[in-house]
Design a protein around this motif. Structure first.
Motif, short mmCIF file in Angstrom:
data_model
loop_
_atom_site.label_atom_id
_atom_site.label_comp_id
_atom_site.label_asym_id
_atom_site.label_seq_id
_atom_site.Cartn_x
_atom_site.Cartn_y
_atom_site.Cartn_z
N GLN A 154 43.99 10.98 78.77
CA GLN A 154 43.92 9.79 77.91
C GLN A 154 44.57 8.59 78.61
O GLN A 154 43.93 7.57 78.85
CB GLN A 154 44.65 10.04 76.58
CG GLN A 154 43.91 10.91 75.59
CD GLN A 154 44.62 10.95 74.24
OE1 GLN A 154 45.36 10.04 73.87
NE2 GLN A 154 44.39 12.02 73.49
N ALA A 162 42.81 15.84 66.10
CA ALA A 162 42.37 14.47 66.31
C ALA A 162 43.33 13.49 65.64
O ALA A 162 44.28 13.89 64.97
CB ALA A 162 40.96 14.29 65.75
N TYR A 207 50.70 15.61 65.63
CA TYR A 207 50.64 15.59 67.10
C TYR A 207 51.38 14.31 67.48
O TYR A 207 51.04 13.25 66.94
CB TYR A 207 49.21 15.50 67.62
CG TYR A 207 48.33 16.70 67.33
CD1 TYR A 207 48.40 17.84 68.12
CD2 TYR A 207 47.40 16.65 66.30
CE1 TYR A 207 47.57 18.93 67.86
CE2 TYR A 207 46.57 17.74 66.04
CZ TYR A 207 46.67 18.88 66.82
OH TYR A 207 45.85 19.94 66.58
N PHE A 256 51.11 12.25 69.75
CA PHE A 256 50.34 11.17 70.40
C PHE A 256 49.30 10.54 69.50
O PHE A 256 48.52 9.70 69.95
CB PHE A 256 49.71 11.68 71.71
CG PHE A 256 49.24 13.11 71.65
CD1 PHE A 256 50.13 14.15 71.86
CD2 PHE A 256 47.91 13.40 71.39
CE1 PHE A 256 49.70 15.48 71.80
CE2 PHE A 256 47.48 14.72 71.35
CZ PHE A 256 48.40 15.76 71.54
N VAL A 257 49.25 10.95 68.23
CA VAL A 257 48.35 10.29 67.28
C VAL A 257 49.09 10.00 65.98
O VAL A 257 50.05 10.69 65.63
CB VAL A 257 47.10 11.17 66.97
CG1 VAL A 257 46.11 11.13 68.12
CG2 VAL A 257 47.48 12.59 66.63
N ALA A 303 41.40 9.62 69.15
CA ALA A 303 41.25 10.65 70.18
C ALA A 303 41.07 11.99 69.48
O ALA A 303 41.49 12.17 68.33
CB ALA A 303 42.49 10.69 71.06
N PHE A 304 40.41 12.88 70.17
CA PHE A 304 40.24 14.24 69.62
C PHE A 304 40.24 15.24 70.75
O PHE A 304 39.97 14.89 71.91
CB PHE A 304 38.96 14.35 68.79
CG PHE A 304 37.72 13.87 69.52
CD1 PHE A 304 37.03 14.72 70.38
CD2 PHE A 304 37.26 12.56 69.35
CE1 PHE A 304 35.90 14.27 71.05
CE2 PHE A 304 36.12 12.11 70.02
CZ PHE A 304 35.44 12.96 70.88
N GLY A 305 40.56 16.46 70.43
CA GLY A 305 40.52 17.53 71.44
C GLY A 305 39.94 18.78 70.83
O GLY A 305 40.41 19.25 69.79
N1 PHE Z 1 45.81 18.00 72.79
C1 PHE Z 1 45.84 18.60 71.48
C2 PHE Z 1 45.98 20.11 71.65
O1 PHE Z 1 45.83 20.61 72.69
C3 PHE Z 1 44.60 18.30 70.70
C4 PHE Z 1 44.47 16.85 70.33
C5 PHE Z 1 43.79 15.98 71.15
C6 PHE Z 1 45.02 16.38 69.16
C7 PHE Z 1 43.68 14.65 70.82
C8 PHE Z 1 44.91 15.06 68.81
C9 PHE Z 1 44.24 14.20 69.64
O2 PHE Z 1 46.25 20.79 70.70
#
Ligand code: PHE
Length: 343
Positions: free
Chosen positions: A179, A289, A254, A256-257, A311-313
């Motif tokens: 990111q 996310a 999380y 970062f969000v 953002a999402f993962g």
């Molecule tokens: N990186 C997080 C994980 O591995 C997933 C995530 C990504 C969450 C982006 C919020 C935003 O669990």
């Protein structure tokens, strides 16, 4: 002696008839004509006991007998060589009129790659870039840049492999470090996905593996909000699991969000009724996310008063397992052909 010579010849010719291969031929040649103890040599030893005249005469006959025997041996040799050649030809015979056999397939894509490629195509159709990042990552990008300071307990959620002698290097625990890397490189606005390998220090079992795949995504622009995020994720999961698929977002932390969510999709197997796959809940947990935290935007050099983003993962490995009904995650990295050849 004359008779003996004739007899030797007849014997030799007779023996020659039953010779079947080179070895037997050589043996016979040695036995008959061998210089030291061949039968002809032995016979001619008797020449010293006969008169001079007779010696001459017998000598001549002996020569003829020898020549005849040599000739016979030679022609047998040729005959054997020819037979050998014919045998070889037979073995190497190719029927050029035979219909072509079905071509052997030389390989195919790993299930991870199939899903990854499919998603890359889907996201590029929505204007996303496909980016890459290092698997051996700095502690800064993996944690600190994502608003996870060194003493933060969130680091414990993702126990990783540290590198001996390089305490600030880690095997990345998620694709999220890309990111900030991509913000620094491309600035805003930005639309990108980052599929890739991640690592965690896990005790492995059917659901946990030290090496797995994620797919990260981020969108940064001036008026991006939470409903855009939901819309994009819905489109993606309807693409993967079918048009009836719904998604559910529930709050999850999380660093970062903010806000952060845990994302679920309706179980494609029972269509939300509840089954073994979704543990009777009707929902499958497949992604994390949220709206990108201003601290993370700042690390990426992006002015949080002008831009925002989400953002999402996804657990790409988890999607692969769900899609193909794979029950043991360890099979995916096992290299087992018995497993892989099914795809
Ligand atoms: N990186 C997080 C994980 O591995 C997933 C995530 C990504 C969450 C982006 C919020 C935003 O669990």
């Amino acid at each position: 002696m004359k008779e003996k010579l004739e007899q030797l010849k007849t014997e030799a010719l007779l023996a020659l008839k039953s010779v079947k291969d080179k070895m037997q031929l050589e043996e016979l040649e040695l036995k008959m004509l061998g210089r030291k103890s061949g039968q002809l040599t032995e016979l001619l030893k008797g020449l010293k006991d006969v008169s001079e005249d007779a010696r001459k005469q017998i000598g001549q006959i002996a020569n003829e007998v020898k020549k005849e025997m040599e000739k016979a041996l030679q022609s047998k040799k040729n005959e054997l060589a020819q037979a050998e050649m014919a045998g070889l030809l037979e073995k190497e015979y190719i029927d050029v009129t035979q219909p072509v056999l079905p071509a052997k397939t030389f390989g195919h894509l790993h299930p991870n790659t199939i899903i990854q490629k499919d998603l890359e195509e889907f996201f590029t159709s929505m204007g996303f870039m496909v980016l890459d990042g290092p698997e051996l990552e700095s502690e800064y990008y993996n944690f600190t840049s994502l608003n996870i300071p060194a003493d933060h307990p969130a680091r414990d959620m993702q126990d990783t492999f540290y590198i001996k002698g390089h305490s600030d290097w880690v095997m990345r625990t998620h694709t999220s470090p890309v990111q900030v890397r991509s913000m620094q490189k491309y600035g805003a606005p930005l639309r990108a996905i980052i599929p890739g390998k991640c690592f965690r220090n896990e005790a492995t079992d059917v659901r946990h593996e030290h090496t797995f795949y994620q797919l990260e995504g981020l969108v940064i622009d001036k008026d991006v909000n939470f409903s855009h995020m939901k819309g994009v994720l819905e489109a993606v999961f309807q693409h993967i699991f079918g048009p009836e698929t719904k998604i559910r977002l529930r709050p999850k932390f999380y660093p970062f969000v903010e806000p952060g969510v845990n994302g679920e999709v309706t179980c494609f197997l029972c269509k939300g009724i509840g089954c073994r796959l979704c543990k009777q809940t009707g929902w499958l947990e497949v992604f994390g996310a949220g709206m990108i935290h201003p601290n993370v935007l700042a690390e990426g050099g992006i002015d949080a008063s002008k831009y925002q983003g989400f953002a999402f993962g996804f657990g790409l490995t988890r999607l692969v397992m769900l899609k193909y009904g794979i029950e043991d995650i360890r099979l995916l990295e096992s290299g087992s052909l018995k497993f892989l050849e099914q795809f």
